[in-house]
Design a protein around this motif. Structure first.
Motif, PDB file in Angstrom:
ATOM      1  N   GLU A 282      17.947  -9.648-122.661  1.00 17.95           N
ATOM      2  CA  GLU A 282      16.842  -9.015-122.094  1.00 17.95           C
ATOM      3  C   GLU A 282      16.925  -7.465-121.970  1.00 17.95           C
ATOM      4  O   GLU A 282      16.065  -6.790-121.413  1.00 17.95           O
ATOM      5  CB  GLU A 282      16.664  -9.749-120.699  1.00 17.95           C
ATOM      6  CG  GLU A 282      16.212 -11.310-120.966  1.00 17.95           C
ATOM      7  CD  GLU A 282      15.902 -11.817-119.470  1.00 17.95           C
ATOM      8  OE1 GLU A 282      16.218 -11.280-118.504  1.00 17.95           O
ATOM      9  OE2 GLU A 282      15.851 -13.113-119.669  1.00 17.95           O
ATOM     10  N   TYR A 283      18.146  -6.998-121.964  1.00 19.02           N
ATOM     11  CA  TYR A 283      18.458  -5.524-121.577  1.00 19.02           C
ATOM     12  C   TYR A 283      17.883  -4.572-122.665  1.00 19.02           C
ATOM     13  O   TYR A 283      18.759  -5.072-124.079  1.00 19.02           O
ATOM     14  CB  TYR A 283      19.740  -5.313-121.042  1.00 19.02           C
ATOM     15  CG  TYR A 283      20.349  -3.831-120.889  1.00 19.02           C
ATOM     16  CD1 TYR A 283      19.805  -3.291-119.528  1.00 19.02           C
ATOM     17  CD2 TYR A 283      20.939  -3.004-121.654  1.00 19.02           C
ATOM     18  CE1 TYR A 283      20.156  -1.818-119.261  1.00 19.02           C
ATOM     19  CE2 TYR A 283      21.381  -1.826-121.461  1.00 19.02           C
ATOM     20  CZ  TYR A 283      20.873  -1.179-120.353  1.00 19.02           C
ATOM     21  OH  TYR A 283      21.107  -0.066-119.841  1.00 19.02           O
ATOM     22  N   ASN A 284      17.210  -3.739-122.535  1.00 20.06           N
ATOM     23  CA  ASN A 284      16.897  -2.732-123.589  1.00 20.06           C
ATOM     24  C   ASN A 284      17.224  -1.380-123.215  1.00 20.06           C
ATOM     25  O   ASN A 284      16.774  -0.546-122.257  1.00 20.06           O
ATOM     26  CB  ASN A 284      15.177  -2.769-123.829  1.00 20.06           C
ATOM     27  CG  ASN A 284      14.723  -1.999-125.199  1.00 20.06           C
ATOM     28  OD1 ASN A 284      15.631  -1.324-125.470  1.00 20.06           O
ATOM     29  ND2 ASN A 284      13.742  -2.134-125.367  1.00 20.06           N
ATOM     30  N   GLU A 285      18.295  -0.846-123.701  1.00 20.39           N
ATOM     31  CA  GLU A 285      18.973   0.438-123.543  1.00 20.39           C
ATOM     32  C   GLU A 285      17.770   1.578-123.467  1.00 20.39           C
ATOM     33  O   GLU A 285      17.881   2.387-122.650  1.00 20.39           O
ATOM     34  CB  GLU A 285      20.223   0.627-124.254  1.00 20.39           C
ATOM     35  CG  GLU A 285      20.941   2.051-123.628  1.00 20.39           C
ATOM     36  CD  GLU A 285      22.321   2.332-124.664  1.00 20.39           C
ATOM     37  OE1 GLU A 285      22.876   3.246-124.511  1.00 20.39           O
ATOM     38  OE2 GLU A 285      22.635   1.100-125.559  1.00 20.39           O
ATOM     39  N   GLU A 286      17.083   1.602-124.502  1.00 20.72           N
ATOM     40  CA  GLU A 286      16.210   2.790-124.709  1.00 20.72           C
ATOM     41  C   GLU A 286      14.995   2.701-123.723  1.00 20.72           C
ATOM     42  O   GLU A 286      14.755   3.941-123.177  1.00 20.72           O
ATOM     43  CB  GLU A 286      15.722   2.611-126.070  1.00 20.72           C
ATOM     44  CG  GLU A 286      14.888   3.659-126.419  1.00 20.72           C
ATOM     45  CD  GLU A 286      14.286   3.526-128.240  1.00 20.72           C
ATOM     46  OE1 GLU A 286      13.265   4.415-128.454  1.00 20.72           O
ATOM     47  OE2 GLU A 286      14.726   2.599-128.770  1.00 20.72           O
TER      48      GLU A 286
ATOM     49  N   GLU B  12      15.337   1.632-120.777  1.00 22.79           N
ATOM     50  CA  GLU B  12      15.771   1.786-119.422  1.00 22.79           C
ATOM     51  C   GLU B  12      16.181   3.401-119.321  1.00 22.79           C
ATOM     52  O   GLU B  12      15.943   3.911-118.366  1.00 22.79           O
ATOM     53  CB  GLU B  12      17.242   1.223-119.246  1.00 22.79           C
ATOM     54  CG  GLU B  12      17.185  -0.380-119.013  1.00 22.79           C
ATOM     55  CD  GLU B  12      16.399  -0.812-117.834  1.00 22.79           C
ATOM     56  OE1 GLU B  12      16.345   0.157-116.765  1.00 22.79           O
ATOM     57  OE2 GLU B  12      15.599  -1.481-117.732  1.00 22.79           O
ATOM     58  N   GLU B  13      16.422   4.120-120.372  1.00 25.70           N
ATOM     59  CA  GLU B  13      16.528   5.504-120.536  1.00 25.70           C
ATOM     60  C   GLU B  13      15.241   6.167-120.387  1.00 25.70           C
ATOM     61  O   GLU B  13      15.129   7.075-119.740  1.00 25.70           O
ATOM     62  CB  GLU B  13      17.327   5.684-121.919  1.00 25.70           C
ATOM     63  CG  GLU B  13      17.805   7.455-122.133  1.00 25.70           C
ATOM     64  CD  GLU B  13      18.216   7.485-123.444  1.00 25.70           C
ATOM     65  OE1 GLU B  13      19.130   8.378-123.506  1.00 25.70           O
ATOM     66  OE2 GLU B  13      17.901   7.089-124.367  1.00 25.70           O
ATOM     67  N   ARG B  14      14.317   5.507-121.141  1.00 22.51           N
ATOM     68  CA  ARG B  14      13.084   6.079-120.999  1.00 22.51           C
ATOM     69  C   ARG B  14      12.455   6.097-119.302  1.00 22.51           C
ATOM     70  O   ARG B  14      11.918   6.771-119.221  1.00 22.51           O
ATOM     71  CB  ARG B  14      11.863   5.252-121.832  1.00 22.51           C
ATOM     72  CG  ARG B  14      10.464   5.981-121.975  1.00 22.51           C
ATOM     73  CD  ARG B  14       9.650   5.121-122.746  1.00 22.51           C
ATOM     74  NE  ARG B  14       9.410   3.875-122.403  1.00 22.51           N
ATOM     75  CZ  ARG B  14       8.541   3.636-121.320  1.00 22.51           C
ATOM     76  NH1 ARG B  14       8.010   4.655-120.854  1.00 22.51           N
ATOM     77  NH2 ARG B  14       8.487   2.369-121.004  1.00 22.51           N
ATOM     78  N   LYS B  15      12.676   5.189-118.791  1.00 25.34           N
ATOM     79  CA  LYS B  15      12.470   4.885-117.314  1.00 25.34           C
ATOM     80  C   LYS B  15      13.184   5.901-116.334  1.00 25.34           C
ATOM     81  O   LYS B  15      12.553   6.423-115.511  1.00 25.34           O
ATOM     82  CB  LYS B  15      12.614   3.472-116.864  1.00 25.34           C
ATOM     83  CG  LYS B  15      11.615   2.372-117.461  1.00 25.34           C
ATOM     84  CD  LYS B  15      12.147   1.092-116.945  1.00 25.34           C
ATOM     85  CE  LYS B  15      11.039  -0.126-117.677  1.00 25.34           C
ATOM     86  NZ  LYS B  15      11.333  -1.463-117.231  1.00 25.34           N
TER      87      LYS B  15
END
Length: 613
Positions: free
Chosen positions: A50-54, A56-59
Motif C-alpha cells: 500500500e506504500y507509494n513512495e512517489e 508520499e514524496e509529492r505530499k
C-alpha cells in the motif's frame, strides 16, 4: 538388589523411548515458531504493497510549499502590524505634544517640543550609518532573527511612551533608526528567498535542485512577482490601521478647522515649510489619561503579537549549513561587499530610483497630507487622507501582477508617469484654507499618488529580486543598498522641511526624471547583453571541523563559486600532485635503505654472538 537395578534400567529405557517423540515434537514446534517470526519480520520490514513512495514524496513537498506560503503571509502580516503600531503611536504622540495646553498641563517644565525634535532626528539621521553594520547584523543573526530583533526594538519604542521623558523617548528613537535599514533589508531578502524556495519545492525532481546548484536564469521570476505583490498588498494596509488611534480617540478632541487654521493664509504650492500659521492649540479638551494608557496598552499588545508572529510562524530563510557558509567568508569581507556591489552597473543605474522611492513616500505623509490636506481641510480630515492613500497603495499593488505577462519596465514606467503628472499638477495647485470644496480633489490626488507609490515600490522590489534571483548569497547586500539609499532620501526630506513647496516638488521631479533616464540606460545595456561586474564572494572558511566539512565538495556553494575556484586551482593541482608523488617515492626509498641497514646490523650482531659462544 539385582532385580531392583534391572527395574531401574527398564524405567530409564522407557523414559527415553517416550521422551524421544516429545522432544522431536518440541524441536519441530520451535522451528515452526522461528519460521513464523521470520516471516512476520520480513513482512514488516519489506516493501509495503500500500506504500507509494512517489505519492508520499509529492505530499511532503506539497506541505513544504504550504509552509513557504505561510512564511510569506506571516512576515507580511507581522510587518503590517508592527508599522501600524509604530506610525499610529508616533502620529498620536506628535499631535498631543504639539498642543500647547497639553504640554503645560501634563508636562510643564519638561520641554516636549525639544524632545520631539531630537526624537525625530534620531529616527531620521541614524539610518545613514546603516550600510556599515546591516550586512554584518544580518549574517551574524540570520534573516529571521534580524526581523524578530527589529520588531522587539519597535516594541521597546512603544513601551517608552508609558513614561515620556528625555532618557526614554530619545534612546528608543535612536534604536528605531538603527533598526530601520536591517529590518527592511531582511524583509526584502526574506520574501525573495521564499520565492526561490517555492520554486525548489515545485521542481524538486529537477537535477539542479537535488544537487543544490544555482537556479536556471528566469525560472523563479514569476514566484518573486507574486510574493512581492502579496507583501505590498498586505503591508500597505498599515497606513489604514495606523489611523485607528487618531480616528477613535483623538478626533473627538480636535478643534474644527476654523480655529486650527485661523492664521493660515495660503496652502499648497505657495507656502514654505509644512503648515505655516497653524494654531498651537489644536485640542478642544484633553483626553483622559486612563484612555491614553488603554490605547498604549493595546498598541503594546499588538507589538508583542508581531514579535510572536516573526518568532513562531516565520521559518528560516536559509538552511543551517547555508547560514554557516554565509557568515564564514570573514567579517571583513562582509563589511566590504556592499560597497563592492556598487561596481555592478545595474545597481548604479537603479540608485536614483531607490532615492526617489524614499522621497515620494515621505512626501505623501508630510507634504501632500499636511501642506495640502491639513492646511486646507483641517486636522480632523488627516486620518481620511491617510486612509485613502493606504487603501490605494494596497489595492493597486495588485497591478504589479501584470508583470507575469508584460515586460518588467511596465510597472516602473506606469508609476513614474502617474507621479510625473501629479507633480506638475501640484506645482500649480494652491487651494485656499478652510474650504471644503477642495476635499474631493485632494482625496483623488491622494488616491492617484497611492497608485504611483504601489507601482514604484512593488516594481523596484520585484526588479531587484528578478535581477539577482539566481544569486541567493548576494540578496542581503543588494537590499541593504536599496533601503540604505531610501534612508538617505528620508533624511533629505527631514532636512528640507522649511524649503518652499515648489522647491520640494522640483527636487522630486528632477529625481524622478533622472531615475527614469538611468533605468532606460540600464535596460538598454541589458538588451545589448553588456556584461555586468559582480564582486567575487570568497569561499567559506570554517573554523569548526565537523563531519559536514570533511568532504572536499561543498553542497551549498553556487556554480559560479565552484567554477571560479576550479579555474584558479586547476593549474596548481598538477604540479602539486607531481611533487607529492616525488616526495612519496623518496620516502619509500629511504625506508627501504633504513630497513636494509637494520637487517645488515642485526646479522653482524648474531655472527659475533655465535663466535663468542
Amino acid at each position: 538388589m539385582m532385580a531392583a537395578m534391572n527395574l531401574e534400567e527398564e524405567l530409564k529405557e522407557t523414559d527415553q523411548i517416550l521422551a524421544a517423540p516429545n522432544g522431536a515434537a518440541n524441536e519441530m514446534l520451535d522451528v515452526g515458531q522461528e519460521d513464523n517470526m521470520q516471516g512476520q519480520m520480513e513482512e514488516f520490514l519489506g516493501p509495503q504493497a500500500e506504500y507509494n513512495e512517489e505519492e508520499e514524496e509529492r505530499k511532503y513537498y506539497r506541505r513544504k510549499r504550504f509552509g513557504v506560503i505561510k512564511n510569506v503571509l506571516a512576515a507580511s502580516v507581522a510587518a503590517m502590524i508592527m508599522y501600524s503600531v509604530y506610525m499610529g503611536l508616533l502620529q498620536m504622540q506628535l499631535i498631543l505634544h504639539y498642543d500647547m495646553t497639553y504640554r503645560e498641563v501634563k508636562y510643564s517644565n519638561l520641554g516636549l517640543e525639544d524632545i520631539d525634535r531630537k526624537m525625530l532626528r534620531g529616527i531620521n539621521v541614524t539610518p545613514i550609518l546603516g550600510l556599515l553594520y546591516t550586512p554584518i547584523l544580518i549574517r551574524f543573526l540570520g534573516t529571521k532573527w534580524m526581523m524578530f530583533l527589529a520588531s522587539g526594538i519597535y516594541a521597546f519604542f512603544v513601551s517608552t511612551n508609558y513614561w515620556e521623558r528625555y532618557y526614554t523617548l530619545v534612546p528608543s528613537a535612536v534604536a528605531i533608526g538603527v533598526a530601520i535599514v536591517p529590518l527592511w533589508a531582511s524583509l526584502g531578502n526574506y520574501i525573495t528567498r521564499m520565492a526561490q524556495q517555492y520554486y525548489e519545492y515545485v521542481n524538486y525532481k529537477e537535477e539542479h535542485v537535488q544537487e543544490q546548484k544555482k537556479i536556471p536564469k528566469g525560472m523563479c521570476h514569476k514566484y518573486i512577482i507574486i510574493f512581492q505583490s502579496i507583501f505590498s498588498i498586505i503591508f500597505h494596509l498599515s497606513f489604514v490601521f495606523a489611523e485607528f488611534p487618531m480616528s477613535l480617540l483623538l478626533n473627538d478632541h480636535i478643534l474644527d478647522k476654523n480655529h486650527v487654521l485661523f492664521n493660515v493664509k495660503s496652502c499648497g504650492a505657495k507656502i514654505s515649510g509644512v503648515v505655516p500659521g497653524l494654531n498651537t492649540t489644536v485640542l478642544r479638551s484633553l483626553p483622559q489619561s486612563m484612555k491614553l494608557i488603554i490605547v498604549e496598552s493595546v498598541l503594546m499588545g499588538f507589538a508583542f503579537l508581531s514579535m510572536i508572529i516573526f518568532l513562531l510562524l516565520c521559518g528560516a530563510a536559509y538552511r543551517p549549513t547555508e547560514e554557516i557558509d554565509l557568515r564564514s567568508i570573514g567579517w571583513g569581507n562582509i563589511f566590504q561587499l556592499p560597497f563592492k556591489h556598487l561596481r555592478d552597473y545595474r545597481l548604479r543605474f537603479l540608485c536614483p530610483f531607490f532615492v526617489y522611492s524614499g522621497l515620494e513616500v515621505l512626501f505623501a505623509i508630510t507634504g501632500l497630507s499636511l501642506s495640502y490636506g491639513v492646511c486646507t481641510l483641517g486636522l480632523q480630515k488627516l486620518w481620511l487622507l491617510i486612509v485613502v492613500y493606504g487603501l490605494s497603495c494596497s489595492i493597486f499593488s495588485f497591478l504589479s501582477l501584470c508583470l507575469l505577462r508584460l515586460p518588467r519596465w511596465v510597472c516602473l514606467a506606469a508609476g513614474a508617469s502617474v507621479h510625473l503628472v501629479l507633480l506638475v499638477v501640484l506645482m500649480v495647485f494652491s487651494p485656499s484654507p478652510r474650504h471644503d470644496e477642495y476635499e474631493a480633489p485632494l482625496l483623488i490626488i491622494s488616491m492617484l499618488w497611492g497608485l504611483g507609490t504601489a507601482l514604484n515600490k512593488t516594481g523596484v522590489s520585484t526588479l531587484l529580486g528578478i535581477l539577482y534571483a539566481e544569486e541567493k548569497e548576494r540578496l542581503d547586500f543588494v537590499y541593504t543598498i536599496y533601503h540604505w539609499l531610501q534612508a538617505i532620501a528620508i533624511f533629505a526630506v527631514y532636512l528640507w522641511s522649511e524649503l518652499p513647496m515648489r522647491a520640494k516638488l522640483a527636487i522630486l521631479l528632477a529625481t524622478l526624471l533622472l531615475a527614469c533616464y538611468c533605468y532606460w540606460l540600464m535596460e538598454r545595456r541589458l538588451a545589448k547583453k553588456v556584461r555586468h561586474r559582480l564582486p567575487r564572494i570568497p569561499r567559506p572558511r570554517h573554523k569548526v571541523k565537523g563531519y559536514r566539512y570533511l568532504e572536499e565538495g561543498n553542497s551549498d556553494e553556487s556554480d559560479s563559486e565552484r567554477s571560479e575556484e576550479d579555474d584558479e586551482n586547476e593549474e596548481d593541482r598538477e604540479p602539486e600532485e607531481q611533487l607529492a608523488n616525488e616526495f612519496r617515492a623518496e620516502d619509500m626509498e629511504a625506508e627501504r635503505r633504513d630497513s636494509g641497514a637494520h637487517e645488515a646490523d642485526s646479522l653482524r650482531v648474531r655472527r659475533k654472538r655465535a663466535e663468542n659462544h
